[in-house]
Write an enzyme that holds these catalytic residues in place. Structure first.
Site, PDB file in Angstrom:
ATOM      1  N   CYS A   1       0.821  -1.212   0.000  1.00  0.00           N
ATOM      2  CA  CYS A   1       0.000   0.000   0.000  1.00  0.00           C
ATOM      3  C   CYS A   1       0.856   1.263   0.000  1.00  0.00           C
ATOM      4  CB  CYS A   1      -0.962   0.001   1.180  1.00  0.00           C
ATOM      5  SG  CYS A   1      -0.157  -0.103   2.789  1.00  0.00           S
TER       6      CYS A   1
ATOM      7  N   HIS B   1      19.194   0.547  -0.633  1.00  0.00           N
ATOM      8  CA  HIS B   1      17.769   0.873  -0.560  1.00  0.00           C
ATOM      9  C   HIS B   1      16.964  -0.359  -0.138  1.00  0.00           C
ATOM     10  CE1 HIS B   1      13.994   2.858  -1.440  1.00  0.00           C
ATOM     11  NE2 HIS B   1      13.641   1.775  -2.111  1.00  0.00           N
TER      12      HIS B   1
END
Length: 147
Positions: free
Chosen positions: A53, A102
């Site tokens: 989400c 990352h």
């Protein structure tokens, strides 16, 4: 000898609104259809798609980053229409060391809205498992995601 590159292309809550993230969210069925297409030409050697989400990220391994990004863009446009163009214009792209850092930050929850939230690690593991089952990963991404 060709050099192997790690890349990530993505968006998260930091770059986009919920409305744009929803346009670029992938269901398990969509991921199952997309991954074989992404790795089918051999331009992209391996691929994992993380869709939650709060983020959509595509991790990939290639020997030709420019060709890989072009191919990925084409695949995403077929899957998501013009929303894919928005991803490339407004999202982020990281290569090699920055890509690896990352992913580790994402998995540790350091890139989450609530820093350290534990759910993301399972989502990262699930994305890797799904890509592995689809035949879209091999040595490089398996090693990276298992880290």
């Amino acid at each position: 000898m060709n050099m192997t590159h790690y890349l990530v292309v993505g968006i998260s809550y930091q770059q986009s609104t919920v409305a744009y993230r929803e346009k670029l969210t992938f269901s398990p069925e969509e991921i199952q259809r997309l991954l074989p297409t992404v790795v089918s030409t051999g331009v992209i050697l391996e691929c994992v798609l993380l869709s939650t989400c709060n983020r959509t990220e595509i991790y990939l391994v290639t020997e030709d980053p420019a060709a890989a990004l072009s191919h990925l863009s084409d695949c995403l446009k077929r899957a998501k229409g013009e929303s894919a163009s928005w991803l490339f214009a407004n999202g982020y792209q990281k290569q090699n060391r920055e890509c690896v850092q990352h992913l580790l930050r994402v998995a540790a929850g350091l890139e989450s809205q609530m820093v350290g939230e534990p759910q993301i690690l399972n989502q990262v593991k699930s994305a890797h498992q799904f890509a592995s089952e689809a035949g879209a990963t091999s040595l490089f991404l398996n090693r990276l995601f298992n880290s």
